[in-house]
Design an enzyme around this catalytic site. Structure first.
Site, PDB file in Angstrom:
ATOM      1  N   HIS A  58       0.824  -1.215   0.000  1.00  0.00           N
ATOM      2  CA  HIS A  58       0.000   0.000   0.000  1.00  0.00           C
ATOM      3  C   HIS A  58       0.863   1.272   0.000  1.00  0.00           C
ATOM      4  O   HIS A  58       0.358   2.350   0.292  1.00  0.00           O
ATOM      5  CB  HIS A  58      -0.913   0.029   1.225  1.00  0.00           C
ATOM      6  CG  HIS A  58      -1.864  -1.124   1.302  1.00  0.00           C
ATOM      7  ND1 HIS A  58      -2.779  -1.373   0.323  1.00  0.00           N
ATOM      8  CD2 HIS A  58      -2.026  -2.100   2.231  1.00  0.00           C
ATOM      9  CE1 HIS A  58      -3.487  -2.454   0.648  1.00  0.00           C
ATOM     10  NE2 HIS A  58      -3.038  -2.919   1.801  1.00  0.00           N
ATOM     11  N   HIS A 221      -7.657  -4.338  -1.478  1.00  0.00           N
ATOM     12  CA  HIS A 221      -6.955  -5.591  -1.744  1.00  0.00           C
ATOM     13  C   HIS A 221      -7.631  -6.296  -2.908  1.00  0.00           C
ATOM     14  O   HIS A 221      -7.437  -7.484  -3.137  1.00  0.00           O
ATOM     15  CB  HIS A 221      -6.980  -6.522  -0.536  1.00  0.00           C
ATOM     16  CG  HIS A 221      -6.524  -5.873   0.727  1.00  0.00           C
ATOM     17  ND1 HIS A 221      -7.399  -5.402   1.668  1.00  0.00           N
ATOM     18  CD2 HIS A 221      -5.280  -5.605   1.167  1.00  0.00           C
ATOM     19  CE1 HIS A 221      -6.695  -4.881   2.660  1.00  0.00           C
ATOM     20  NE2 HIS A 221      -5.428  -4.977   2.384  1.00  0.00           N
TER      21      HIS A 221
END
Lengths: 334, 216
Positions: A58, A221
């Site tokens: 991330h 995700h």
């Protein structure tokens, strides 16, 4: 998917190694655990510690947000996977300056268990007071009646910003928790996915979208969103996202907000600015004041295509915290 | 029966091998339900356990210590949601093995009962949520019921693993209710839960390990 990596097994270790070497004035890696990073500067006694963390992939979240005015420490997990309790605990011990540590993380089963275990161990083994704020900004991930089930996504940047500023300003433990929780309550995000990412270890796409398709409300995700359909022009997508956000958290004319248009990894700045332009148009029409704006990659999902829009409603206190300077390896605000 | 520390370590080594063989399959199941990394995650964890088996645990004779270190090692290597779940399972189970280099039928039954109870408590999932609990709970119930009748672990565990298999297979028809896949709704139908599958494979590996030891 082509990637510039070495052995897929060691991507996280090698990334951290490079990160620490690149930013020695900002962060240091703990000898006790290679996945624990803390601010390189000695923090002052009595400062409430702010600890963040989550899966890798991330970037710049979460390790990019360690520094002045933001987090004091971070625990780095495997790709898209919560860190275990060990690195969380080790960072906690270092950043605790006698007044406790606040954990901020997204609302995912793995994070709840691992950070929860770390908090228990911090109390049991070292008598460190730990408070927790769980980020739940993703409007698309559950209806309003089940807000406690919502995922945490890019809005975590604002929540961390509020917590870091409050702690730097010398707020006490209870007040840091209070404003961090308020920041979460005042923050909403919604995203759109255009193309999948692939995990370095498998090389397989995380989900399937046709060339002409988009998915509204996709998780970071690759969790499915609420609607899959034909790709729309940027303005229409932004209209939809902002409309859902404001329906969920009404903002009155004259009220101030902070806005984040966040790229998921492979979306260009050009596209993000085109989106921001539309956000600005919509909010201006409603008389909502954009107090501060952020456009760029703040919380990505490897090379996923798409973007998210975050709006944080500001009262005077939150506006002051958002304005507070920050100096991190991957984010600077003067 | 009696299970020695060496057999217990053989079981763990067999899991390492099994996970490597099933890694891609577990990822494939997970791609339909999550982010497709369940096989990778299990592999990272069990490879870390493998290192301990070849190092710190090489001469360890205390089955309880072996179980504790297995749980801790797995957790430290993966985090994620399976980390705390399996770590809790092995650490709770360890109580039944503590200080013993050889464990009895009763200890083995207690180990697996505590293992499953620990995972249920940590993860708070129920039967029907489409998780590893769909494999583990029927295993637990069958093991307790059959052991009460026969007092023979191997006999009872054979039945229990069959019950676990049926539970694992039942996840194909279930909607995901926990974790990241819980928002898939109808789209989660038709795929076996990868966590339920890997839990079954671990139980099956335990059964084949003790069976091969018995006949050897």
């Amino acid at each position: 998917m082509k990637k510039l990596i070495n052995n897929p097994t060691y991507v996280v270790e090698e990334m951290i190694e490079g990160y620490v070497k690149a930013h020695p004035n900002h962060v240091r890696q703990l000898e006790e655990n290679a996945r624990s990073l803390v601010t390189a500067k000695e923090t002052r006694e009595g400062k409430v510690g702010v600890l963040i963390g989550g899966g890798s992939g991330h970037e710049p979240a979460f390790m990019g947000y360690v520094g002045d005015g933001m987090a004091d420490g971070v625990a780095v997990g495997n790709i898209f996977a919560s860190p275990p309790p060990d690195p969380i605990l080790e960072a906690t011990k270092v950043i605790d300056k006698g007044e406790g540590v606040v954990y901020i993380y997204g609302n995912y089963a793995g994070d709840l268990m691992n950070f929860g275990m770390a908090a228990e161990l911090a109390d049991l083994e070292s008598g460190i007071k730990v408070g927790t704020v769980i980020v739940t900004d993703d409007v698309a991930s559950a209806p309003k009646e089940e807000m406690e089930k919502r995922r945490g996504i890019a809005g975590e940047f604002f929540i961390t910003k509020a917590a870091g500023a409050a702690s730097a300003k010398g707020f006490n433990f209870d007040d840091v928790i209070r404003v961090t929780q308020k920041a979460n309550d005042y923050t909403r995000t919604m995203g759109v996915g255009l193309s999948p990412c692939s995990l370095p270890q498998t090389g397989q796409p995380s989900f399937i979208l046709e060339d002409n398709e988009m998915e509204i409300g996709l998780g970071h995700h690759g969790e499915p969103g609420i609607e899959k359909g034909e790709l729309q022009p940027a303005d229409q997508v932004v209209d939809r996202l902002v409309q859902d956000i404001l329906a969920d958290m009404p903002v009155e004319s004259g009220e101030k907000v902070a806005v984040l248009v966040n790229g998921l990894g492979s979306t260009t700045r050009m596209e993000l600015y085109i989106m921001f332009r539309r956000v600005d148009q919509i909010l201006s029409e409603k008389g909502i004041v954009i107090h501060r704006s952020y456009v760029g990659d703040y919380s990505t999902s490897l090379e996923m295509g798409g973007a998210s829009i975050t709006i944080m409603k500001l009262d005077e206190e939150l506006a002051e915290l958002v304005d507070y300077p920050a100096d991190c390896p991957m984010y600077v605000q003067k | 029966m009696k299970m020695t520390a060496d057999v217990f370590k053989n079981f763990l080594a067999n899991v390492v091998t099994m996970v490597e063989e099933q890694k891609d399959y577990l990822c494939e199941l997970d791609r339909k339900l999550g982010d497709g990394d369940h096989g990778v995650t299990m592999s990272i964890g069990w490879q870390a356990v493998n290192e301990k088996l070849n190092g710190e645990l090489k001469d360890e004779e205390d089955c309880g210590k072996i179980a504790i270190l297995t749980g801790r090692t797995f957790l430290s290597a993966v985090g994620s949601s399976v980390g705390p779940l399996y770590a809790t399972g092995f650490m709770r189970g360890a109580k039944a093995f503590q200080g013993k280099s050889e464990v009895t039928d009763e200890d083995l039954k207690d180990f697996w009962v505590a293992f499953v109870e620990g995972i249920k408590e940590r993860g708070k999932a129920e039967v029907g949520d489409k998780t590893m609990v769909d494999t583990l709970q029927p295993t637990l119930e069958s093991l307790q019921a059959n052991f009460a009748i026969s007092n023979d672990f191997e006999v009872a565990f054979t039945e229990a693993v069959a019950a676990g298999k049926a539970g694992m297979e039942s996840t194909k028809e279930l909607l995901s209710k926990r974790g990241r896949s819980s928002r898939l709704g109808e789209r989660s139908l038709g795929t076996i839960d990868p966590g339920a599958m890997s839990a079954y494979l671990i139980l099956e590996t335990f059964l084949t390990t003790i069976k091969s030891t018995q006949t050897a």
